[in-house]
Design an enzyme around this catalytic site. Structure first.
Site, PDB file in Angstrom:
ATOM      1  CG  PHE A   8       1.640  -0.613  -8.661  1.00 34.28           C
ATOM      2  CD1 PHE A   8       2.213   0.739  -8.305  1.00 34.28           C
ATOM      3  CD2 PHE A   8       1.716  -1.192  -9.837  1.00 34.28           C
ATOM      4  CE1 PHE A   8       2.904   1.226  -9.446  1.00 34.28           C
ATOM      5  CE2 PHE A   8       2.632  -0.554 -10.927  1.00 34.28           C
ATOM      6  CZ  PHE A   8       3.190   0.582 -10.693  1.00 34.28           C
ATOM      7  CG  ASP A   9      -1.257  -0.435  -1.202  1.00 28.24           C
ATOM      8  OD1 ASP A   9      -2.007  -1.702  -0.825  1.00 28.24           O
ATOM      9  OD2 ASP A   9      -1.455   0.618  -0.921  1.00 28.24           O
TER      10      ASP A   9
END
Length: 224
Positions: A8-9
């Site tokens: 994930f960002d």
């Protein structure tokens, strides 16, 4: 399970990042009533610096120094200290976006999860602790520590070196920014998911494997 690892960002994918509130709180003790006009002036300097950073034209330290140069002169505090102060405030005001905690809990123990962010190291650990989301992530990779930023392939290769996954088809990158998260994942040879919660039009040549508008829409993709 379609994937073994989800990367994930951080900012505006998992957590809110309202830097206006962070800057306002940071500057209040100095008698500065930071307003939206001030914020627009700050962002006029800040945003191009982040683009240059993603293009590997400047370093993370350059961002910290240059975006706070004017405020540093105004209040007599070194730019790097101002950046550290902002990161401390952001660790307090940054919260999981709607649906993120339920999504993480649904995935916890079923897949491994990590964070790859172009943000600053000062913020990440404190935010994980403050939001009580640290347990969900097996790895946290911050571009500042590597010396290059997403979408550079090196950031992803470093993450891969920390993961016990030899099959890239079992890795998915999720992020809200086409030019860093999706392009970076594409360059690294993994599937990508554009979290388009702002309902933007993709007028670029960058093509994600998936596109979602609410974070919960990720679950059927992974479990499918």
């Amino acid at each position: 399970m379609r994937y073994d690892w989800i990367l994930f960002d951080a900012d505006e994918t998992l957590y809110s990042f309202n830097s206006f509130h962070g800057l306002k709180a940071m500057l209040a003790p100095y008698g500065i009533d930071f307003n939206q006009e001030d914020y627009a002036a700050f962002q006029a300097i800040n945003q191009p610096l982040w683009v240059a950073y993603q293009n590997n034209e400047i370093t993370a330290e350059d961002i910290q120094k240059r975006r706070f140069a004017k405020l540093s002169e105004q209040i007599g505090v070194e730019p790097l200290m101002l950046n550290q102060m902002l990161m401390s405030e952001m660790a307090l005001v940054s919260k999981p976006l709607e649906g993120v905690e339920a999504m993480l809990e649904a995935l916890y123990g079923k897949v491994k999860m990590g964070i790859i962010t172009n943000g600053f190291t000062d913020l990440q650990q404190r935010r994980l602790e403050n939001t009580k989301t640290e347990k969900y992530f097996d790895i946290v990779v911050v571009s500042e520590q590597i010396g290059v930023a997403k979408p550079d392939r090196q950031v992803f290769e470093y993450a891969f070196s920390l993961m016990d996954c030899e099959d890239k088809t079992r890795i998915l990158m999720v992020g809200d920014t086409l030019a860093s998260d999706v392009l970076g994942g594409n360059n690294a040879g993994i599937d990508t998911c554009w979290f388009n919660h702002a309902n933007k039009t993709n007028d670029t040549t960058i093509r994600p494997t998936y596109e979602i508008h609410q974070i919960g829409e990720l679950l059927p993709i992974i479990f499918g």
